[in-house]
Motif scaffolding. Structure first.
Motif, PDB file in Angstrom:
ATOM      1  N   GLY A  60       0.761  -1.095  -0.008  1.00 56.76           N
ATOM      2  CA  GLY A  60       0.064  -0.069  -0.089  1.00 56.76           C
ATOM      3  C   GLY A  60       0.873   1.289   0.013  1.00 56.76           C
ATOM      4  N   PRO A  61       0.135   2.350  -0.122  1.00 60.34           N
ATOM      5  CA  PRO A  61       0.942   3.776  -0.095  1.00 60.34           C
ATOM      6  C   PRO A  61       1.356   4.338   1.211  1.00 60.34           C
ATOM      7  CG  PRO A  61      -1.620   4.160  -0.551  1.00 60.34           C
ATOM      8  CD  PRO A  61      -1.313   2.602  -0.351  1.00 60.34           C
ATOM      9  N   ILE A  62       2.538   4.937   1.429  1.00 57.99           N
ATOM     10  CA  ILE A  62       2.664   5.654   2.418  1.00 57.99           C
ATOM     11  C   ILE A  62       3.182   7.221   2.157  1.00 57.99           C
ATOM     12  CG2 ILE A  62       4.073   6.162   4.329  1.00 57.99           C
ATOM     13  CD1 ILE A  62       4.744   3.071   4.368  1.00 57.99           C
ATOM     14  N   ARG A  63       2.400   8.195   2.620  1.00 57.21           N
ATOM     15  CA  ARG A  63       2.728   9.708   2.061  1.00 57.21           C
ATOM     16  C   ARG A  63       3.420  10.427   3.255  1.00 57.21           C
ATOM     17  NH1 ARG A  63      -0.217  14.944   0.527  1.00 57.21           N
ATOM     18  NH2 ARG A  63       0.875  15.369  -1.369  1.00 57.21           N
ATOM     19  N   ILE A  64       4.872  10.923   2.965  1.00 57.09           N
ATOM     20  CA  ILE A  64       5.686  11.471   3.952  1.00 57.09           C
ATOM     21  C   ILE A  64       5.845  12.898   3.534  1.00 57.09           C
ATOM     22  CG2 ILE A  64       7.835  11.190   5.329  1.00 57.09           C
ATOM     23  CD1 ILE A  64       7.993   8.306   4.331  1.00 57.09           C
ATOM     24  N   SER A  65       6.135  13.719   4.626  1.00 53.36           N
ATOM     25  CA  SER A  65       6.546  14.962   4.545  1.00 53.36           C
ATOM     26  C   SER A  65       7.968  15.160   5.385  1.00 53.36           C
ATOM     27  CB  SER A  65       5.646  16.244   5.001  1.00 53.36           C
ATOM     28  OG  SER A  65       6.154  17.295   4.810  1.00 53.36           O
ATOM     29  N   ALA A  66       8.928  15.571   4.774  1.00 56.73           N
ATOM     30  CA  ALA A  66      10.251  15.766   5.716  1.00 56.73           C
ATOM     31  C   ALA A  66      10.902  17.244   5.190  1.00 56.73           C
ATOM     32  CB  ALA A  66      11.235  14.841   5.335  1.00 56.73           C
ATOM     33  N   PRO A  67      11.742  17.852   5.884  1.00 55.02           N
ATOM     34  CA  PRO A  67      12.516  19.003   5.594  1.00 55.02           C
ATOM     35  C   PRO A  67      13.634  18.737   4.702  1.00 55.02           C
ATOM     36  CG  PRO A  67      12.495  18.597   7.955  1.00 55.02           C
ATOM     37  CD  PRO A  67      12.048  17.467   7.484  1.00 55.02           C
ATOM     38  N   SER A  68      13.684  19.529   3.566  1.00 54.66           N
ATOM     39  CA  SER A  68      14.498  19.211   2.456  1.00 54.66           C
ATOM     40  C   SER A  68      15.687  18.657   2.529  1.00 54.66           C
ATOM     41  CB  SER A  68      14.531  20.584   1.589  1.00 54.66           C
ATOM     42  OG  SER A  68      15.176  21.508   2.202  1.00 54.66           O
ATOM     43  N   ASP A  69      16.791  19.105   3.431  1.00 51.71           N
ATOM     44  CA  ASP A  69      18.004  18.594   3.506  1.00 51.71           C
ATOM     45  C   ASP A  69      17.855  17.116   4.084  1.00 51.71           C
ATOM     46  OD1 ASP A  69      20.560  19.169   2.976  1.00 51.71           O
ATOM     47  OD2 ASP A  69      20.751  20.890   4.412  1.00 51.71           O
ATOM     48  N   ILE A  70      17.401  17.000   5.130  1.00 54.56           N
ATOM     49  CA  ILE A  70      17.547  15.491   5.532  1.00 54.56           C
ATOM     50  C   ILE A  70      16.688  14.716   4.658  1.00 54.56           C
ATOM     51  CG2 ILE A  70      18.241  16.190   7.851  1.00 54.56           C
ATOM     52  CD1 ILE A  70      15.157  15.657   8.768  1.00 54.56           C
ATOM     53  N   GLY A  71      15.400  15.251   4.098  1.00 54.43           N
ATOM     54  CA  GLY A  71      14.891  14.365   3.078  1.00 54.43           C
ATOM     55  C   GLY A  71      15.470  13.911   2.076  1.00 54.43           C
ATOM     56  N   VAL A  78       2.872  22.129   7.134  1.00 53.73           N
ATOM     57  CA  VAL A  78       2.296  21.119   6.212  1.00 53.73           C
ATOM     58  C   VAL A  78       1.141  20.779   7.192  1.00 53.73           C
ATOM     59  CG1 VAL A  78       4.008  20.181   4.706  1.00 53.73           C
ATOM     60  CG2 VAL A  78       3.243  18.905   6.849  1.00 53.73           C
ATOM     61  N   ASP A  79      -0.198  20.471   6.611  1.00 51.79           N
ATOM     62  CA  ASP A  79      -1.310  20.147   7.123  1.00 51.79           C
ATOM     63  C   ASP A  79      -1.475  18.525   6.996  1.00 51.79           C
ATOM     64  OD1 ASP A  79      -3.902  19.612   7.981  1.00 51.79           O
ATOM     65  OD2 ASP A  79      -4.800  21.140   6.863  1.00 51.79           O
ATOM     66  N   LEU A  80      -1.127  17.890   8.010  1.00 48.32           N
ATOM     67  CA  LEU A  80      -1.075  16.329   8.082  1.00 48.32           C
ATOM     68  C   LEU A  80      -2.214  15.879   7.554  1.00 48.32           C
ATOM     69  CD1 LEU A  80       1.649  16.711   9.582  1.00 48.32           C
ATOM     70  CD2 LEU A  80       0.989  14.644  10.840  1.00 48.32           C
ATOM     71  N   VAL A  81      -3.763  16.114   8.220  1.00 50.20           N
ATOM     72  CA  VAL A  81      -4.656  15.802   7.994  1.00 50.20           C
ATOM     73  C   VAL A  81      -5.198  16.284   6.770  1.00 50.20           C
ATOM     74  CG1 VAL A  81      -7.318  15.509   8.729  1.00 50.20           C
ATOM     75  CG2 VAL A  81      -5.518  15.352  10.259  1.00 50.20           C
ATOM     76  N   GLY A  82      -5.209  17.401   6.381  1.00 46.29           N
ATOM     77  CA  GLY A  82      -5.726  18.035   5.144  1.00 46.29           C
ATOM     78  C   GLY A  82      -5.147  17.716   3.904  1.00 46.29           C
ATOM     79  N   ASP A  83      -3.629  17.460   3.993  1.00 48.02           N
ATOM     80  CA  ASP A  83      -2.774  17.275   2.992  1.00 48.02           C
ATOM     81  C   ASP A  83      -2.559  15.654   2.878  1.00 48.02           C
ATOM     82  OD1 ASP A  83      -2.629  19.851   2.272  1.00 48.02           O
ATOM     83  OD2 ASP A  83      -0.794  19.855   3.321  1.00 48.02           O
ATOM     84  N   GLY A  84      -3.145  14.873   3.601  1.00 42.02           N
ATOM     85  CA  GLY A  84      -3.190  13.284   3.647  1.00 42.02           C
ATOM     86  C   GLY A  84      -1.876  12.660   3.956  1.00 42.02           C
ATOM     87  N   PHE A  85      -1.082  13.206   4.830  1.00 43.05           N
ATOM     88  CA  PHE A  85       0.196  12.672   5.052  1.00 43.05           C
ATOM     89  C   PHE A  85       0.058  11.708   6.210  1.00 43.05           C
ATOM     90  CE2 PHE A  85       1.669  16.753   3.269  1.00 43.05           C
ATOM     91  CZ  PHE A  85       2.548  16.288   2.583  1.00 43.05           C
ATOM     92  N   ASP A  86       0.783  10.608   6.325  1.00 42.40           N
ATOM     93  CA  ASP A  86       0.953   9.827   7.201  1.00 42.40           C
ATOM     94  C   ASP A  86       2.091   9.653   8.221  1.00 42.40           C
ATOM     95  OD1 ASP A  86      -0.973   7.676   6.112  1.00 42.40           O
ATOM     96  OD2 ASP A  86       0.412   7.750   4.370  1.00 42.40           O
ATOM     97  N   ILE A  87       3.093  10.290   7.777  1.00 47.52           N
ATOM     98  CA  ILE A  87       4.294  10.781   8.606  1.00 47.52           C
ATOM     99  C   ILE A  87       4.863  11.929   8.309  1.00 47.52           C
ATOM    100  CG2 ILE A  87       6.373  10.090   9.390  1.00 47.52           C
ATOM    101  CD1 ILE A  87       5.773   7.241   8.460  1.00 47.52           C
ATOM    102  N   ALA A  88       5.172  12.905   9.056  1.00 51.40           N
ATOM    103  CA  ALA A  88       5.832  14.135   8.834  1.00 51.40           C
ATOM    104  C   ALA A  88       7.024  14.320   9.863  1.00 51.40           C
ATOM    105  CB  ALA A  88       4.941  15.474   9.060  1.00 51.40           C
ATOM    106  N   LEU A  89       8.103  14.547   9.261  1.00 49.41           N
ATOM    107  CA  LEU A  89       9.152  14.816  10.141  1.00 49.41           C
ATOM    108  C   LEU A  89       9.477  16.521  10.383  1.00 49.41           C
ATOM    109  CD1 LEU A  89      11.680  12.281   8.760  1.00 49.41           C
ATOM    110  CD2 LEU A  89      10.797  12.451  11.091  1.00 49.41           C
ATOM    111  N   ARG A  90       9.689  17.016  11.522  1.00 55.20           N
ATOM    112  CA  ARG A  90       9.907  18.192  11.683  1.00 55.20           C
ATOM    113  C   ARG A  90      10.608  18.521  12.809  1.00 55.20           C
ATOM    114  NH1 ARG A  90       8.691  18.633   7.516  1.00 55.20           N
ATOM    115  NH2 ARG A  90       7.054  19.811   6.290  1.00 55.20           N
TER     116      ARG A  90
END
Length: 301
Positions: free
Chosen positions: A91-102, A131-143
């Motif tokens: 299945g799919p996983i959607r992630i947001s991360a800072p640009s450098d460590i990403g 980022v809006d985790l819920v509205g943008d549909g992310f499963d994980i975000a690193l911040r």
């Protein structure tokens, strides 16, 4: 049919319009509109605020998004267990991360994870802003930083030093600051987070930190680009040790103002406020937690 309509609703939210969701699903705009209306009729509430230009979630719609991701994730896990066996993750996983460590730590671990679990797909968005985790549909975000939204689930990845540094070529040409106030005479490369500039640098620990407002000829909302500018000798930066540690160890950057080290910043892994996560999300979260906890800290000075 209810689950199908809920999945379509999530796609509308992710794509930002009924037309785009229909295009993705191979449905006409009329069909998408009818199925959304059927879903709203089922619950007896409006799920979206719609204008000619945009859509936004109602409070009931936001609640449905939070719960639907959990339910559909559990359905996907169940199907995967039946089709491929209990040990298979898919299945799919959607992630947001800072640009450098990403671009480095996160992408490298995703590559290894997908090699181990070829039935999984990952959608990685690199952003140093909110980022809006819920509205943008992310499963994980690193911040980096303190979490303001108390509804989110948080896994701490520890404190990370922030480091003032510059390339040897910059220091050779312009010299190095001896104390924080000297930064006012240097070209400092500044990050932008949404509408805010990270140009007020708080240096030193304890009750009497030194606060300096810096400026320079380059501003960007991409941490990796700011680091590349620094490596090219264009100025001084303030970045996490996770971003600049390898460059400092290799001699490509030099740590400055070591007697005035800034306070450490927490690194957090964030999740939507649902009660449970699909196994695939938990598995990737555990893998990423391990790599950050194992990452070598930069020795001060």
């Amino acid at each position: 049919m209810l689950l199908n309509n809920i999945a379509l609703f999530l796609q509308i939210v992710e794509k930002g319009s009924l037309t785009a969701a229909g295009r993705e699903a191979g449905l006409s705009s009329t069909t998408v509109s009818e199925r959304l209306a059927a879903l709203e009729a089922h619950y007896g509430v409006a799920l979206l605020n719609r204008t000619t230009r945009a859509i936004s979630l109602t409070e009931e719609g936001r609640t449905l998004v939070e719960g639907a991701k959990q339910v559909l994730g559990e359905v996907a896990d169940l199907e995967a267990s039946i089709r491929h066996g209990a040990e298979t993750l898919s299945g799919p996983i959607r992630i947001s991360a800072p640009s450098d460590i990403g671009r480095t730590l996160v992408s490298d671990e995703i590559n290894r994870f997908l090699s181990d679990h070829p039935a999984i797909s990952v959608d990685l968005m690199l952003s140093d802003g909110f980022v809006d985790l819920v509205g943008d549909g992310f499963d994980i975000a690193l911040r980096f930083g303190t979490v303001i939204d108390s509804s989110l689930r948080v896994r701490s990845l520890g404190l990370r030093r922030r480091v003032v540094c510059a390339a040897p070529s910059y220091i050779e040409k312009y010299g190095a600051p001896d104390k924080p106030v000297d930064l006012k005479q240097h070209n400092c490369l500044v990050m932008r987070f949404g509408g805010n500039l990270d140009n007020v640098w708080r240096l030193g620990r304890g009750a009497m930190p030194q606060i300096v407002t810096v400026r320079g000829d380059r501003v960007a909302n991409d941490g990796a680009l700011v680091r590349q500018w620094c490596l090219a000798g264009h100025g001084i930066i303030l970045k996490s040790e996770l971003d600049v540690g390898p460059d400092i160890r290799a001699g490509n950057l030099v740590e400055l103002l070591t007697d005035y080290a800034p306070p450490a910043t927490p690194l957090q892994m964030l999740f939507p406020p649902s009660r449970a996560q699909p196994r695939r999300v938990r598995a990737l979260a555990d893998r990423m937690s391990a790599i950050f906890q194992a990452s070598e800290p930069l020795q001060q000075g």
